[in-house]
Design an enzyme around this catalytic site. Structure first.
Site, mmCIF file in Angstrom:
data_model
loop_
_atom_site.group_PDB
_atom_site.id
_atom_site.type_symbol
_atom_site.label_atom_id
_atom_site.label_comp_id
_atom_site.label_asym_id
_atom_site.label_seq_id
_atom_site.Cartn_x
_atom_site.Cartn_y
_atom_site.Cartn_z
ATOM 1 N N ARG A 26 -39.333 -26.034 93.809
ATOM 2 C CA ARG A 26 -37.895 -26.045 94.165
ATOM 3 C C ARG A 26 -37.107 -27.188 93.531
ATOM 4 O O ARG A 26 -36.045 -27.568 94.007
ATOM 5 C CB ARG A 26 -37.703 -26.052 95.681
ATOM 6 N N LYS B 238 -26.798 -26.110 82.159
ATOM 7 C CA LYS B 238 -27.055 -24.661 82.145
ATOM 8 C C LYS B 238 -28.472 -24.438 81.639
ATOM 9 O O LYS B 238 -28.833 -24.927 80.562
ATOM 10 C CB LYS B 238 -26.070 -23.943 81.215
ATOM 11 N N GLU C 214 -20.892 -24.959 67.012
ATOM 12 C CA GLU C 214 -20.513 -25.415 68.357
ATOM 13 C C GLU C 214 -19.628 -26.663 68.281
ATOM 14 O O GLU C 214 -18.797 -26.897 69.152
ATOM 15 C CB GLU C 214 -21.769 -25.692 69.208
ATOM 16 N N LYS D 36 -17.558 -32.112 76.033
ATOM 17 C CA LYS D 36 -18.370 -31.305 76.960
ATOM 18 C C LYS D 36 -18.497 -32.008 78.306
ATOM 19 O O LYS D 36 -18.381 -31.374 79.361
ATOM 20 C CB LYS D 36 -19.759 -31.030 76.368
ATOM 21 N N GLU E 78 -18.701 -23.609 86.437
ATOM 22 C CA GLU E 78 -17.906 -22.609 85.715
ATOM 23 C C GLU E 78 -17.069 -21.714 86.636
ATOM 24 O O GLU E 78 -17.127 -20.489 86.574
ATOM 25 C CB GLU E 78 -18.821 -21.757 84.821
ATOM 26 N N ARG F 137 -14.625 -24.459 82.542
ATOM 27 C CA ARG F 137 -15.883 -24.475 81.774
ATOM 28 C C ARG F 137 -16.083 -23.182 80.976
ATOM 29 O O ARG F 137 -16.721 -23.183 79.925
ATOM 30 C CB ARG F 137 -17.083 -24.727 82.694
ATOM 31 N N ASN G 52 -17.111 -21.021 76.228
ATOM 32 C CA ASN G 52 -17.737 -19.787 75.737
ATOM 33 C C ASN G 52 -16.894 -19.077 74.687
ATOM 34 O O ASN G 52 -17.077 -17.880 74.455
ATOM 35 C CB ASN G 52 -17.999 -18.832 76.900
ATOM 36 N N HIS H 66 -18.411 -16.437 72.437
ATOM 37 C CA HIS H 66 -19.755 -16.144 72.940
ATOM 38 C C HIS H 66 -19.902 -14.706 73.443
ATOM 39 O O HIS H 66 -21.006 -14.159 73.412
ATOM 40 C CB HIS H 66 -20.153 -17.122 74.049
ATOM 41 N N HIS I 100 -22.883 -13.198 71.811
ATOM 42 C CA HIS I 100 -24.093 -12.776 72.536
ATOM 43 C C HIS I 100 -24.401 -11.311 72.241
ATOM 44 O O HIS I 100 -25.573 -10.919 72.165
ATOM 45 C CB HIS I 100 -23.916 -12.987 74.047
ATOM 46 N N HIS J 21 -28.009 -18.561 67.180
ATOM 47 C CA HIS J 21 -26.940 -18.604 68.180
ATOM 48 C C HIS J 21 -25.614 -19.093 67.558
ATOM 49 O O HIS J 21 -24.563 -18.468 67.724
ATOM 50 C CB HIS J 21 -27.361 -19.505 69.335
HETATM 51 P P1 NAD Z 1 -33.804 -23.606 68.765
HETATM 52 O O1 NAD Z 1 -34.130 -24.314 69.985
HETATM 53 O O2 NAD Z 1 -34.448 -22.287 68.509
HETATM 54 O O3 NAD Z 1 -34.060 -24.567 67.518
HETATM 55 C C1 NAD Z 1 -33.825 -24.095 66.211
HETATM 56 C C2 NAD Z 1 -35.080 -24.209 65.334
HETATM 57 O O4 NAD Z 1 -35.231 -25.552 64.897
HETATM 58 C C3 NAD Z 1 -36.367 -23.851 66.042
HETATM 59 O O5 NAD Z 1 -37.236 -23.247 65.120
HETATM 60 C C4 NAD Z 1 -36.881 -25.217 66.452
HETATM 61 O O6 NAD Z 1 -38.268 -25.237 66.708
HETATM 62 C C5 NAD Z 1 -36.523 -26.044 65.255
HETATM 63 N N1 NAD Z 1 -36.359 -27.466 65.464
HETATM 64 C C6 NAD Z 1 -35.875 -28.088 66.552
HETATM 65 N N2 NAD Z 1 -35.730 -29.389 66.313
HETATM 66 C C7 NAD Z 1 -36.164 -29.601 65.061
HETATM 67 C C8 NAD Z 1 -36.256 -30.746 64.245
HETATM 68 N N3 NAD Z 1 -35.801 -31.936 64.643
HETATM 69 N N4 NAD Z 1 -36.783 -30.623 63.010
HETATM 70 C C9 NAD Z 1 -37.184 -29.400 62.561
HETATM 71 N N5 NAD Z 1 -37.094 -28.278 63.271
HETATM 72 C C10 NAD Z 1 -36.581 -28.379 64.513
HETATM 73 O O7 NAD Z 1 -32.216 -23.329 68.656
HETATM 74 P P2 NAD Z 1 -30.940 -24.216 68.992
HETATM 75 O O8 NAD Z 1 -29.924 -23.828 68.004
HETATM 76 O O9 NAD Z 1 -31.270 -25.632 69.171
HETATM 77 O O10 NAD Z 1 -30.502 -23.673 70.421
HETATM 78 C C11 NAD Z 1 -30.095 -22.337 70.610
HETATM 79 C C12 NAD Z 1 -30.340 -21.965 72.042
HETATM 80 O O11 NAD Z 1 -29.560 -22.796 72.882
HETATM 81 C C13 NAD Z 1 -29.959 -20.535 72.367
HETATM 82 O O12 NAD Z 1 -30.976 -19.940 73.137
HETATM 83 C C14 NAD Z 1 -28.681 -20.670 73.167
HETATM 84 O O13 NAD Z 1 -28.518 -19.632 74.086
HETATM 85 C C15 NAD Z 1 -28.910 -21.985 73.851
HETATM 86 N N6 NAD Z 1 -27.683 -22.678 74.231
HETATM 87 C C16 NAD Z 1 -27.611 -23.176 75.504
HETATM 88 C C17 NAD Z 1 -26.510 -23.865 75.913
HETATM 89 C C18 NAD Z 1 -26.472 -24.487 77.271
HETATM 90 O O14 NAD Z 1 -25.412 -24.978 77.688
HETATM 91 N N7 NAD Z 1 -27.566 -24.506 78.005
HETATM 92 C C19 NAD Z 1 -25.432 -24.083 75.019
HETATM 93 C C20 NAD Z 1 -25.533 -23.573 73.736
HETATM 94 C C21 NAD Z 1 -26.666 -22.873 73.352
HETATM 95 N N1 GLY Z 2 -22.326 -23.730 76.317
HETATM 96 C C1 GLY Z 2 -21.470 -23.331 77.399
HETATM 97 C C2 GLY Z 2 -21.568 -24.210 78.604
HETATM 98 O O1 GLY Z 2 -22.341 -25.127 78.671
HETATM 99 O O2 GLY Z 2 -20.860 -23.989 79.532
#
Ligand code: NAD
Ligand code: GLY
Length: 360
Positions: A120, A142, A184, A226, A236, A240, A244, A247, A251, A264
Protein backbone atom coordinates in the site's frame (compact mmCIF):
# COMPACT_ATOMS: atom_id res chain seq x y z
CA UNK A 1 23.70 21.82 -9.34
CA UNK A 2 20.34 23.59 -9.65
CA UNK A 3 17.51 22.74 -7.28
CA UNK A 4 13.77 23.33 -7.62
CA UNK A 5 10.98 22.46 -5.24
CA UNK A 6 7.64 20.83 -5.95
CA UNK A 7 5.45 22.60 -3.39
CA UNK A 8 3.07 19.96 -2.14
CA UNK A 9 2.91 20.76 1.57
CA UNK A 10 4.23 17.94 3.72
CA UNK A 11 4.83 15.92 0.52
CA UNK A 12 6.99 18.64 -1.07
CA UNK A 13 10.17 17.38 -2.72
CA UNK A 14 13.29 18.68 -4.44
CA UNK A 15 14.34 18.26 -8.06
CA UNK A 16 18.14 18.36 -8.34
CA UNK A 17 19.54 18.96 -11.83
CA UNK A 18 23.21 18.73 -12.79
CA UNK A 19 26.08 16.51 -13.98
CA UNK A 20 27.51 13.77 -11.78
CA UNK A 21 24.64 13.57 -9.26
CA UNK A 22 24.60 9.74 -9.34
CA UNK A 23 27.80 9.73 -7.32
CA UNK A 24 26.59 12.07 -4.57
CA UNK A 25 25.20 9.99 -1.67
CA UNK A 26 24.44 13.10 0.39
CA UNK A 27 21.57 13.90 -2.00
CA UNK A 28 19.95 10.48 -1.59
CA UNK A 29 20.55 9.60 2.06
CA UNK A 30 18.22 12.22 3.60
CA UNK A 31 15.15 10.79 1.85
CA UNK A 32 15.70 7.13 2.78
CA UNK A 33 13.54 5.91 5.64
CA UNK A 34 15.94 3.02 6.35
CA UNK A 35 19.33 2.13 4.80
CA UNK A 36 17.70 -0.28 2.35
CA UNK A 37 16.77 0.34 -1.30
CA UNK A 38 15.71 -1.55 -4.39
CA UNK A 39 16.72 -0.06 -7.73
CA UNK A 40 14.36 -0.67 -10.65
CA UNK A 41 16.00 -0.21 -14.03
CA UNK A 42 16.06 -1.96 -17.42
CA UNK A 43 18.47 -4.07 -19.43
CA UNK A 44 19.66 -1.05 -21.39
CA UNK A 45 20.17 1.52 -18.64
CA UNK A 46 21.32 -1.02 -16.04
CA UNK A 47 24.60 -1.88 -17.79
CA UNK A 48 25.32 1.86 -18.16
CA UNK A 49 24.49 3.29 -14.73
CA UNK A 50 23.40 0.67 -12.19
CA UNK A 51 26.90 -0.08 -10.87
CA UNK A 52 27.58 3.64 -10.38
CA UNK A 53 24.40 4.20 -8.36
CA UNK A 54 24.87 0.97 -6.42
CA UNK A 55 28.46 1.92 -5.49
CA UNK A 56 27.33 5.35 -4.34
CA UNK A 57 24.71 3.86 -2.03
CA UNK A 58 26.70 0.88 -0.79
CA UNK A 59 29.65 3.17 -0.10
CA UNK A 60 27.34 5.06 2.25
CA UNK A 61 26.25 1.89 4.07
CA UNK A 62 22.96 1.28 2.25
CA UNK A 63 21.87 -2.29 1.41
CA UNK A 64 20.97 -2.41 -2.29
CA UNK A 65 19.13 -4.90 -4.44
CA UNK A 66 18.14 -4.37 -8.06
CA UNK A 67 15.80 -5.58 -10.76
CA UNK A 68 16.39 -5.14 -14.50
CA UNK A 69 13.24 -5.09 -16.62
CA UNK A 70 13.16 -5.74 -20.36
CA UNK A 71 13.57 -2.42 -22.19
CA UNK A 72 10.81 -0.75 -24.14
CA UNK A 73 7.34 0.77 -24.18
CA UNK A 74 6.01 -2.61 -25.32
CA UNK A 75 6.92 -3.96 -21.87
CA UNK A 76 5.06 -1.28 -19.92
CA UNK A 77 2.46 -3.85 -18.92
CA UNK A 78 1.13 -6.07 -16.11
CA UNK A 79 3.59 -8.87 -16.76
CA UNK A 80 6.65 -6.64 -16.42
CA UNK A 81 5.12 -4.81 -13.45
CA UNK A 82 4.79 -8.19 -11.80
CA UNK A 83 8.57 -8.74 -12.19
CA UNK A 84 9.02 -5.75 -9.85
CA UNK A 85 6.64 -7.26 -7.28
CA UNK A 86 8.51 -10.60 -7.56
CA UNK A 87 11.80 -8.85 -6.83
CA UNK A 88 10.29 -6.87 -3.94
CA UNK A 89 8.97 -10.02 -2.31
CA UNK A 90 11.94 -12.24 -3.07
CA UNK A 91 14.25 -9.54 -1.68
CA UNK A 92 12.04 -9.29 1.43
CA UNK A 93 11.62 -5.58 0.88
CA UNK A 94 9.67 -3.84 3.58
CA UNK A 95 7.21 -0.98 3.52
CA UNK A 96 10.08 1.27 4.62
CA UNK A 97 12.43 0.15 1.80
CA UNK A 98 12.91 2.89 -0.82
CA UNK A 99 12.25 2.06 -4.47
CA UNK A 100 14.54 4.00 -6.83
CA UNK A 101 13.54 4.13 -10.50
CA UNK A 102 16.68 4.49 -12.66
CA UNK A 103 15.80 5.01 -16.31
CA UNK A 104 13.48 6.79 -18.71
CA UNK A 105 9.76 7.40 -18.45
CA UNK A 106 8.84 3.75 -18.88
CA UNK A 107 10.91 2.62 -15.88
CA UNK A 108 9.80 5.69 -13.89
CA UNK A 109 6.09 5.16 -14.58
CA UNK A 110 6.25 1.43 -13.78
CA UNK A 111 8.54 1.80 -10.76
CA UNK A 112 6.26 4.50 -9.41
CA UNK A 113 3.15 2.36 -9.84
CA UNK A 114 4.88 -0.53 -8.06
CA UNK A 115 5.94 1.81 -5.23
CA UNK A 116 2.39 3.17 -4.93
CA UNK A 117 0.89 -0.28 -4.51
CA UNK A 118 3.50 -2.52 -2.84
CA UNK A 119 2.31 -2.97 0.74
CA UNK A 120 0.00 0.00 0.00
CA UNK A 121 2.87 2.38 -0.61
CA UNK A 122 6.64 2.57 -0.10
CA UNK A 123 9.07 5.53 -0.40
CA UNK A 124 9.91 6.32 -4.01
CA UNK A 125 12.76 8.21 -5.74
CA UNK A 126 13.05 9.12 -9.41
CA UNK A 127 16.45 9.04 -11.10
CA UNK A 128 15.50 9.96 -14.69
CA UNK A 129 18.03 9.24 -17.45
CA UNK A 130 16.26 10.46 -20.61
CA UNK A 131 15.60 14.07 -21.50
CA UNK A 132 11.89 13.30 -21.58
CA UNK A 133 11.98 11.88 -18.08
CA UNK A 134 14.14 14.75 -16.76
CA UNK A 135 11.78 17.43 -18.09
CA UNK A 136 8.44 15.74 -17.57
CA UNK A 137 7.67 12.19 -16.46
CA UNK A 138 9.80 12.08 -13.27
CA UNK A 139 8.04 15.15 -11.86
CA UNK A 140 4.45 15.21 -10.66
CA UNK A 141 3.65 11.69 -9.54
CA UNK A 142 1.77 10.24 -12.49
CA UNK A 143 2.50 6.52 -12.62
CA UNK A 144 0.98 3.92 -14.93
CA UNK A 145 1.15 0.95 -17.22
CA UNK A 146 -0.46 0.61 -20.66
CA UNK A 147 -3.45 -1.52 -21.65
CA UNK A 148 -3.78 -2.93 -25.18
CA UNK A 149 -6.77 -0.58 -25.63
CA UNK A 150 -5.11 2.56 -24.31
CA UNK A 151 -1.92 4.26 -23.06
CA UNK A 152 -1.35 4.73 -19.32
CA UNK A 153 -4.85 3.49 -18.52
CA UNK A 154 -3.98 1.73 -15.26
CA UNK A 155 -2.11 3.75 -12.67
CA UNK A 156 -2.02 6.01 -9.64
CA UNK A 157 -0.93 9.46 -8.55
CA UNK A 158 2.06 8.84 -6.30
CA UNK A 159 4.72 11.47 -5.65
CA UNK A 160 8.43 10.70 -5.35
CA UNK A 161 10.43 12.01 -2.37
CA UNK A 162 13.19 13.25 -4.64
CA UNK A 163 13.99 13.68 -8.33
CA UNK A 164 17.69 13.35 -9.14
CA UNK A 165 18.31 14.39 -12.75
CA UNK A 166 21.95 13.62 -13.54
CA UNK A 167 22.44 15.44 -16.85
CA UNK A 168 25.65 13.51 -17.57
CA UNK A 169 23.50 10.42 -18.27
CA UNK A 170 22.15 12.19 -21.37
CA UNK A 171 25.57 11.72 -23.04
CA UNK A 172 24.63 8.13 -23.92
CA UNK A 173 21.07 8.85 -25.04
CA UNK A 174 20.41 8.07 -28.72
CA UNK A 175 19.67 11.15 -30.88
CA UNK A 176 16.13 10.00 -31.66
CA UNK A 177 15.38 9.75 -27.91
CA UNK A 178 16.85 13.20 -27.28
CA UNK A 179 14.55 14.63 -29.95
CA UNK A 180 11.55 12.90 -28.37
CA UNK A 181 12.36 14.71 -25.11
CA UNK A 182 12.55 18.03 -26.94
CA UNK A 183 8.88 17.58 -27.94
CA UNK A 184 7.85 17.82 -24.28
CA UNK A 185 10.18 20.80 -23.77
CA UNK A 186 8.50 22.65 -26.66
CA UNK A 187 5.15 21.75 -25.09
CA UNK A 188 5.82 23.97 -22.05
CA UNK A 189 6.54 26.93 -24.31
CA UNK A 190 3.31 26.34 -26.18
CA UNK A 191 0.98 25.87 -23.22
CA UNK A 192 2.15 28.53 -20.76
CA UNK A 193 5.55 30.10 -21.46
CA UNK A 194 5.80 32.04 -24.73
CA UNK A 195 9.17 33.51 -23.67
CA UNK A 196 10.52 29.98 -23.38
CA UNK A 197 9.18 29.21 -26.86
CA UNK A 198 11.12 32.20 -28.21
CA UNK A 199 14.22 31.03 -26.27
CA UNK A 200 13.85 27.60 -27.89
CA UNK A 201 13.61 29.18 -31.35
CA UNK A 202 16.93 30.88 -30.62
CA UNK A 203 18.66 27.92 -28.94
CA UNK A 204 17.27 24.73 -30.45
CA UNK A 205 20.48 23.72 -32.22
CA UNK A 206 22.47 24.16 -28.96
CA UNK A 207 20.02 21.79 -27.28
CA UNK A 208 20.24 19.23 -30.06
CA UNK A 209 24.05 19.43 -29.85
CA UNK A 210 23.72 18.68 -26.10
CA UNK A 211 25.52 21.82 -24.98
CA UNK A 212 25.50 21.34 -21.19
CA UNK A 213 24.43 24.91 -20.37
CA UNK A 214 21.57 24.85 -22.90
CA UNK A 215 20.40 21.44 -21.67
CA UNK A 216 20.49 22.50 -18.03
CA UNK A 217 18.60 25.73 -18.84
CA UNK A 218 15.92 23.84 -20.76
CA UNK A 219 15.53 21.15 -18.10
CA UNK A 220 15.31 23.71 -15.30
CA UNK A 221 12.76 25.88 -17.14
CA UNK A 222 10.67 22.83 -18.07
CA UNK A 223 10.72 21.48 -14.51
CA UNK A 224 9.85 24.91 -13.14
CA UNK A 225 6.79 25.02 -15.39
CA UNK A 226 5.79 21.47 -14.50
CA UNK A 227 6.34 21.97 -10.76
CA UNK A 228 4.13 25.08 -10.77
CA UNK A 229 1.31 23.26 -12.55
CA UNK A 230 1.54 20.19 -10.32
CA UNK A 231 1.62 22.26 -7.13
CA UNK A 232 -1.54 24.06 -8.26
CA UNK A 233 -3.44 20.97 -9.45
CA UNK A 234 -1.82 17.72 -8.34
CA UNK A 235 -4.60 15.34 -9.42
CA UNK A 236 -5.60 17.05 -12.68
CA UNK A 237 -8.91 18.62 -11.74
CA UNK A 238 -8.16 21.58 -14.03
CA UNK A 239 -4.94 23.25 -15.17
CA UNK A 240 -2.80 20.10 -15.13
CA UNK A 241 -4.77 18.71 -18.07
CA UNK A 242 -3.13 21.40 -20.22
CA UNK A 243 0.14 19.42 -19.92
CA UNK A 244 -1.58 16.97 -22.24
CA UNK A 245 -1.39 19.23 -25.30
CA UNK A 246 -1.16 16.93 -28.33
CA UNK A 247 -1.54 13.83 -26.15
CA UNK A 248 -5.11 12.82 -27.11
CA UNK A 249 -4.06 12.59 -30.76
CA UNK A 250 -0.59 11.36 -29.75
CA UNK A 251 -1.78 8.51 -27.55
CA UNK A 252 -4.01 7.38 -30.44
CA UNK A 253 -0.90 7.27 -32.65
CA UNK A 254 1.11 5.29 -30.07
CA UNK A 255 -1.65 2.77 -29.43
CA UNK A 256 -2.75 2.56 -33.06
CA UNK A 257 0.76 1.98 -34.38
CA UNK A 258 1.61 -0.56 -31.63
CA UNK A 259 3.50 0.52 -28.51
CA UNK A 260 7.11 1.42 -29.22
CA UNK A 261 6.75 2.03 -32.97
CA UNK A 262 6.39 5.77 -32.52
CA UNK A 263 8.24 7.22 -29.53
CA UNK A 264 6.00 9.07 -27.06
CA UNK A 265 7.61 12.43 -27.89
CA UNK A 266 7.26 11.83 -31.63
CA UNK A 267 3.56 11.09 -31.23
CA UNK A 268 3.17 14.20 -29.05
CA UNK A 269 4.80 16.34 -31.77
CA UNK A 270 2.50 15.07 -34.54
CA UNK A 271 -0.46 15.23 -32.13
CA UNK A 272 0.40 18.81 -31.19
CA UNK A 273 0.32 19.75 -34.87
CA UNK A 274 -3.21 18.32 -35.08
CA UNK A 275 -4.20 20.38 -32.02
CA UNK A 276 -2.59 23.48 -33.58
CA UNK A 277 -4.38 22.87 -36.87
CA UNK A 278 -7.72 22.56 -35.05
CA UNK A 279 -6.98 25.74 -33.07
CA UNK A 280 -6.39 27.49 -36.40
CA UNK A 281 -9.62 26.11 -37.86
CA UNK A 282 -11.52 27.47 -34.84
CA UNK A 283 -10.07 30.91 -35.60
CA UNK A 284 -7.76 31.12 -32.58
CA UNK A 285 -4.27 30.46 -33.87
CA UNK A 286 -3.04 32.19 -37.04
CA UNK A 287 -1.67 30.14 -39.94
CA UNK A 288 1.74 31.76 -39.44
CA UNK A 289 1.86 30.45 -35.85
CA UNK A 290 0.92 26.93 -36.98
CA UNK A 291 3.87 27.07 -39.39
CA UNK A 292 6.11 28.51 -36.66
CA UNK A 293 5.34 25.52 -34.40
CA UNK A 294 5.90 23.04 -37.24
CA UNK A 295 9.22 24.69 -38.07
CA UNK A 296 10.48 24.27 -34.50
CA UNK A 297 9.46 20.59 -34.36
CA UNK A 298 11.12 20.02 -37.73
CA UNK A 299 14.36 21.62 -36.56
CA UNK A 300 14.25 19.09 -33.68
CA UNK A 301 13.82 16.34 -36.31
CA UNK A 302 10.36 15.51 -34.98
CA UNK A 303 7.40 14.43 -37.14
CA UNK A 304 4.76 17.05 -37.93
CA UNK A 305 2.42 14.64 -39.75
CA UNK A 306 0.60 11.71 -38.17
CA UNK A 307 0.49 8.20 -39.65
CA UNK A 308 -2.46 7.22 -41.86
CA UNK A 309 -4.47 5.16 -39.37
CA UNK A 310 -7.78 6.31 -40.88
CA UNK A 311 -9.93 9.03 -39.32
CA UNK A 312 -12.38 6.49 -37.84
CA UNK A 313 -9.60 4.60 -36.10
CA UNK A 314 -8.18 7.82 -34.65
CA UNK A 315 -11.59 8.74 -33.25
CA UNK A 316 -12.12 5.27 -31.80
CA UNK A 317 -8.74 5.36 -30.06
CA UNK A 318 -9.28 8.93 -28.87
CA UNK A 319 -12.60 7.95 -27.28
CA UNK A 320 -10.59 6.12 -24.57
CA UNK A 321 -8.78 9.31 -23.56
CA UNK A 322 -8.69 9.97 -19.81
CA UNK A 323 -10.04 13.48 -20.38
CA UNK A 324 -13.29 12.16 -21.89
CA UNK A 325 -16.13 13.29 -19.60
CA UNK A 326 -19.73 12.07 -19.92
CA UNK A 327 -18.73 10.61 -23.27
CA UNK A 328 -17.50 13.99 -24.54
CA UNK A 329 -14.04 14.42 -25.98
CA UNK A 330 -12.17 17.30 -24.34
CA UNK A 331 -9.13 18.57 -26.19
CA UNK A 332 -6.27 20.85 -25.20
CA UNK A 333 -6.06 23.57 -27.84
CA UNK A 334 -4.08 26.78 -28.32
CA UNK A 335 -5.51 30.29 -28.10
CA UNK A 336 -2.02 31.51 -28.96
CA UNK A 337 1.59 30.38 -28.56
CA UNK A 338 1.98 30.34 -24.76
CA UNK A 339 -1.73 30.00 -23.93
CA UNK A 340 -3.49 26.63 -23.94
CA UNK A 341 -7.14 26.01 -23.08
CA UNK A 342 -9.33 22.96 -22.56
CA UNK A 343 -12.15 22.78 -25.11
CA UNK A 344 -15.05 20.34 -25.18
CA UNK A 345 -17.05 21.85 -28.03
CA UNK A 346 -14.93 21.38 -31.12
CA UNK A 347 -17.30 20.18 -33.88
CA UNK A 348 -16.70 16.56 -34.85
CA UNK A 349 -16.45 17.55 -38.51
CA UNK A 350 -13.55 19.88 -37.69
CA UNK A 351 -11.76 17.22 -35.65
CA UNK A 352 -12.16 14.78 -38.54
CA UNK A 353 -10.95 17.37 -41.02
CA UNK A 354 -7.75 18.18 -39.11
CA UNK A 355 -6.88 14.52 -38.61
CA UNK A 356 -7.27 13.97 -42.34
CA UNK A 357 -5.31 17.12 -43.12
CA UNK A 358 -2.36 16.31 -40.86
CA UNK A 359 -1.78 12.65 -41.81
CA UNK A 360 0.68 11.52 -44.44
P1 NAD B 1 11.92 5.18 -22.34
O1 NAD B 1 11.80 5.08 -20.90
O2 NAD B 1 11.44 4.04 -23.17
O3 NAD B 1 13.43 5.51 -22.72
C1 NAD B 1 13.80 5.65 -24.07
C2 NAD B 1 14.93 4.68 -24.45
O4 NAD B 1 16.17 5.19 -23.99
C3 NAD B 1 14.79 3.30 -23.84
O5 NAD B 1 15.30 2.35 -24.74
C4 NAD B 1 15.69 3.42 -22.62
O6 NAD B 1 16.13 2.17 -22.13
C5 NAD B 1 16.83 4.23 -23.16
N1 NAD B 1 17.60 5.00 -22.21
C6 NAD B 1 17.17 5.59 -21.09
N2 NAD B 1 18.14 6.34 -20.56
C7 NAD B 1 19.22 6.18 -21.34
C8 NAD B 1 20.52 6.70 -21.30
N3 NAD B 1 20.91 7.59 -20.39
N4 NAD B 1 21.40 6.30 -22.25
C9 NAD B 1 21.01 5.44 -23.23
N5 NAD B 1 19.78 4.94 -23.33
C10 NAD B 1 18.89 5.31 -22.39
O7 NAD B 1 11.13 6.47 -22.90
P2 NAD B 1 11.00 7.97 -22.38
O8 NAD B 1 10.91 8.80 -23.59
O9 NAD B 1 12.00 8.30 -21.35
O10 NAD B 1 9.59 7.96 -21.65
C11 NAD B 1 8.40 7.70 -22.35
C12 NAD B 1 7.38 7.17 -21.38
O11 NAD B 1 7.12 8.14 -20.40
C13 NAD B 1 6.06 6.83 -22.03
O12 NAD B 1 5.61 5.58 -21.56
C14 NAD B 1 5.13 7.93 -21.57
O13 NAD B 1 3.81 7.52 -21.48
C15 NAD B 1 5.71 8.25 -20.23
N6 NAD B 1 5.44 9.61 -19.77
C16 NAD B 1 4.99 9.77 -18.49
C17 NAD B 1 4.75 11.01 -17.99
C18 NAD B 1 4.34 11.19 -16.56
O14 NAD B 1 3.98 12.30 -16.16
N7 NAD B 1 4.37 10.15 -15.75
C19 NAD B 1 4.99 12.16 -18.79
C20 NAD B 1 5.45 11.98 -20.08
C21 NAD B 1 5.68 10.70 -20.56
N1 GLY C 1 2.67 14.62 -18.59
C1 GLY C 1 1.39 15.09 -18.13
C2 GLY C 1 1.30 15.27 -16.65
O1 GLY C 1 2.21 14.99 -15.91
O2 GLY C 1 0.30 15.70 -16.19
Amino acid sequence: MRTLNVALGDRAYPIHIGPGLLTQPELLLPVLKTPRVIIVTNDRVGPLYLAKLRDTLEGAGVRVSAVELPDGEVHKDWMTLNCIFDALLEGRCERSTTLIALGGGVVGDMGGFAAATYQRGMPFVQVPTTLLAQVDSSVGGKTAINHPLGKNMIGAFYQPRLVLADTATLDTLPARELAAGVAEVIKYGLIRDSEFFVWLEANLERLMAREPEALADAIERSCRNKAEVVAADETEQGERALLNLGHTFGHAIETGMGYGEWLHGEAVAAGTMMAAELSCRLGWLGRADVERIAALFQRARLPVWGPELGVGRYLELMSHDKKVEAGRLRLVLLKSIGRAVMHADAPLADIEAVIAARCR
